[in-house]
Enzyme design. Sequence first.
Site, short mmCIF file in Angstrom:
data_model
loop_
_atom_site.label_atom_id
_atom_site.label_comp_id
_atom_site.label_asym_id
_atom_site.label_seq_id
_atom_site.Cartn_x
_atom_site.Cartn_y
_atom_site.Cartn_z
N GLY A 19 0.42 -1.14 -0.15
CA GLY A 19 0.43 0.23 0.17
C GLY A 19 1.00 1.13 0.10
N ASP A 60 5.83 -4.95 15.07
CA ASP A 60 4.92 -4.25 15.59
C ASP A 60 5.15 -3.27 15.80
OD1 ASP A 60 2.45 -3.77 16.93
OD2 ASP A 60 2.22 -5.58 17.41
N ASN A 87 3.75 5.13 9.03
CA ASN A 87 2.29 4.61 7.76
C ASN A 87 1.76 3.70 8.42
OD1 ASN A 87 1.85 4.91 5.21
ND2 ASN A 87 2.50 2.56 5.75
N TYR A 158 -10.55 4.82 14.53
CA TYR A 158 -9.60 5.55 13.60
C TYR A 158 -9.95 6.87 13.45
CZ TYR A 158 -8.10 5.97 9.11
OH TYR A 158 -7.17 5.90 7.34
N LYS A 162 -6.48 9.25 13.92
CA LYS A 162 -6.04 9.70 13.04
C LYS A 162 -5.58 11.64 13.61
CE LYS A 162 -4.77 6.70 10.56
NZ LYS A 162 -3.29 6.71 9.74
N ILE A 193 -7.54 6.39 -1.41
CA ILE A 193 -6.24 6.32 -2.24
C ILE A 193 -6.00 4.25 -2.23
CG2 ILE A 193 -3.69 5.79 -2.24
CD1 ILE A 193 -4.83 8.57 -2.51
N THR A 195 -5.69 0.79 -1.98
CA THR A 195 -4.71 0.26 -1.04
C THR A 195 -5.80 -0.42 -0.91
OG1 THR A 195 -4.95 1.51 0.76
CG2 THR A 195 -3.54 2.30 -0.38
N PRO A 196 -4.80 -1.82 -0.52
CA PRO A 196 -5.32 -3.03 -0.10
C PRO A 196 -6.33 -3.04 1.09
CG PRO A 196 -3.03 -3.64 -0.69
CD PRO A 196 -3.27 -2.16 -0.19
#
Length: 260
Positions: A19, A60, A87, A158, A162, A193, A195-196
């Site tokens: 990603g 991790d 990231n 999330y 963020k 985006i 990404t996976p």
Amino acid sequence: MMAGRVAGKVAMVTGGAMGLGKADCERLAEEGAKIVVTDIDSEKGEAVAKALGGHFFEHDVRDEARWKAILAEVEKLHGGLDILVNNAGNVIFEPIEQCSLDHFRLHLDIHVVGTFLGCKYAIPLMTGRAEKIGGGGSSIVNMASTAALMGYPVIPAYTAAKGAIASMTRSIAMHCQDESFGIRCNALAPGGIETPMVQAVSGRQGEAPMAIPDGPLPADALGAPRDVANCVLFLASDEARFLNGLVIPVDNGLDARPHH
């Protein structure tokens, strides 16, 4: 395009196996950086590092001891660190009523604690690099999200994580500047985006990535990982020496567009 924009710099990217992280590694390597890839996925992470002539560490980001160990190895290998891209991340889509405390804490641990630990333990390796190798100093790039700027309804954990990264980025930037460490700290806030992670959310897990065309994109288009990686490259380079403490949307105008 001018080559070598980060030539000779040492760059570490967490979540670099796929990603956005993989694209960041590739773009930085294209412009001359020495790459350190970290990820929980050893097979994919090692493949990225091997392709780029870099080093891989299983990682991790919640593990404080592992951060210390990896950065000690980076210091042995390269003598310091110039670029850190925090990231690594995750997302679970569920409204607040269904979000368990464990899921909430998981997001905070991966995103916020992981970014905190990375900055905390990388700063000593990144301090004073301009005096040692020249150039405009070191750069930390943290990965926030448009979720830190807008009200998405079904990802409360999330968005909280963020938002914390965005605020912490500003604090770290001012601290490093006040202490004359020669380290800038900025955050990017990507929108949608390809990404996976986005594929999984949209029910396309395991499918080939959607082709993102070149040229101008319509308002509702997904971006390519390289669109974010180009911004990472710029913030990592000496060209961005006057940018500090920013949270920059990389979202094709999503955050700026009025919604009714």
